[in-house]
Scaffold this motif. Structure first.
Motif, PDB file in Angstrom:
ATOM      1  N   PRO A 132      -6.773  12.740  42.027  1.00 52.94           N
ATOM      2  CA  PRO A 132      -6.678  14.045  42.697  1.00 52.94           C
ATOM      3  C   PRO A 132      -6.730  13.909  44.218  1.00 52.94           C
ATOM      4  O   PRO A 132      -7.372  12.997  44.752  1.00 52.94           O
ATOM      5  N   PHE A 133      -6.063  14.799  44.880  1.00 53.24           N
ATOM      6  CA  PHE A 133      -6.137  14.924  46.345  1.00 53.24           C
ATOM      7  C   PHE A 133      -5.945  13.580  47.067  1.00 53.24           C
ATOM      8  O   PHE A 133      -6.844  13.105  47.763  1.00 53.24           O
ATOM      9  N   GLU A 162      -6.427  22.996  42.718  1.00 54.45           N
ATOM     10  CA  GLU A 162      -5.504  23.787  41.900  1.00 54.45           C
ATOM     11  C   GLU A 162      -4.849  22.941  40.798  1.00 54.45           C
ATOM     12  O   GLU A 162      -5.104  23.123  39.618  1.00 54.45           O
ATOM     13  N   ALA A 163      -4.042  21.996  41.225  1.00 54.39           N
ATOM     14  CA  ALA A 163      -3.279  21.177  40.282  1.00 54.39           C
ATOM     15  C   ALA A 163      -2.746  19.968  41.034  1.00 54.39           C
ATOM     16  O   ALA A 163      -2.607  20.009  42.260  1.00 54.39           O
ATOM     17  N   ASN A 211      -9.348  19.401  39.277  1.00 62.29           N
ATOM     18  CA  ASN A 211      -8.432  20.524  39.452  1.00 62.29           C
ATOM     19  C   ASN A 211      -8.500  21.476  38.264  1.00 62.29           C
ATOM     20  O   ASN A 211      -8.984  21.110  37.194  1.00 62.29           O
ATOM     21  N   HIS A 243      -7.760  26.442  50.679  1.00 58.64           N
ATOM     22  CA  HIS A 243      -7.247  25.148  50.209  1.00 58.64           C
ATOM     23  C   HIS A 243      -6.820  24.300  51.416  1.00 58.64           C
ATOM     24  O   HIS A 243      -6.258  24.827  52.373  1.00 58.64           O
ATOM     25  N   GLU A 263      -0.229  12.990  43.656  1.00 57.00           N
ATOM     26  CA  GLU A 263      -1.284  12.841  42.644  1.00 57.00           C
ATOM     27  C   GLU A 263      -0.670  12.466  41.289  1.00 57.00           C
ATOM     28  O   GLU A 263      -1.203  11.621  40.568  1.00 57.00           O
TER      29      GLU A 263
END
Ligand code: URA
Length: 254
Positions: free
Chosen positions: A114-115, A102-103, A142, A216, A108
């Protein structure tokens, strides 16, 4: 050697596939905020002399160029003002599989990858323990490259502002499969308002690339009973992927 590794690390190169030479120089010099994004695979020498015809290097270079633009982008105004740094994406420029979230969240935004928080650890488990793949062999990105305040959902105008970068990253990587994590990723990528519950369980299409949708990882942390559904989705994805090959695709026609 150590010094060379440090230089490469500074350019976002954190993984060199077995059997490939270290690049003599980093593919592209990048600002610190752009570090992880170009792709974490060094695909070969700076002149593209590799088993895959320089495909990985060319893709890493192309991603690094987009990352440079992203790091200076302020299209999402409020988010750009509040961010610590942009979170472009990470992984192999030749990944067969791209995960789309998503974002960025707080972790992050702080780290620039990311993640990397708790949801990220769960995603790593899905990739490594569930799919028997290495995290550095997939690519993770994302819908947004900047953190929404308080981790609220991205506004449609923010997703639209960031869309060009998402499309360009996917165009460069040319994955065989995309896995959308959660409704925000699935609805934005596929341009639909269908719920994630209805989107999962079948294969969708993004510009000719098969797309599988699942819950998610952050949702899984709150609802562990959904793990069974995610495992079903992952099994469907693995079945789709089976039989393909791991080569850097289209390496001769770029
Ligand atoms: N959640 C996301 O959707 N993306 C991240 O990068 C981290 C958490």
């Amino acid at each position: 050697m150590i010094q060379r590794l440090e230089v490469l690390e500074g350019a976002g190169v954190t993984h060199v596939p077995k059997g490939r030479k270290l690049p003599d120089t980093p593919p592209v010099a990048q600002p610190p905020s752009a570090v992880p994004e170009g792709g974490t695979v060094a695909g070969g020498t700076a002149d593209g002399d590799t088993a895959d015809g320089g495909c990985a290097t060319r893709r890493a270079d192309a991603l690094a160029e987009v990352a440079r633009e992203v790091s200076a982008c302020t299209r999402c105004t409020e988010l750009a003002r509040a961010r610590t740094q942009t979170v472009f994406g990470a992984g192999s420029p030749c990944a067969r599989l791209v995960f789309c979230g998503e974002a960025p969240g707080a972790d992050e935004d702080r780290i620039g990858q990311p993640f990397v928080g708790r949801a990220g650890q769960l995603l790593t488990d899905i990739i490594v323990k569930g799919m028997k793949m290495r995290r550095e062999d997939v690519y993770i990105l994302n819908i947004l490259r900047c953190r929404p305040p308080g981790n609220r959902n991205p506004l449609p105008v923010e997703a639209a502002a960031c869309r060009e970068f998402l499309d360009r990253q996917l165009e460069i990587i040319q994955p065989d499969y995309i896995c959308c994590l959660g409704s925000v990723a699935a609805q934005n990528l596929l341009d639909t308002t269908e719920s994630i519950g209805r989107l999962r369980g079948r294969v969708h299409d993004y510009r000719g690339i098969p797309v599988v949708c699942t819950y998610h990882p952050a949702y899984l942390l709150r609802n562990p009973s959904a793990k069974r559904s995610v495992w079903e989705d992952v099994q469907m994805l693995m079945a789709e992927m089976e039989g393909g090959n791991d080569e850097c695709r289209n390496s001769n026609d770029e």
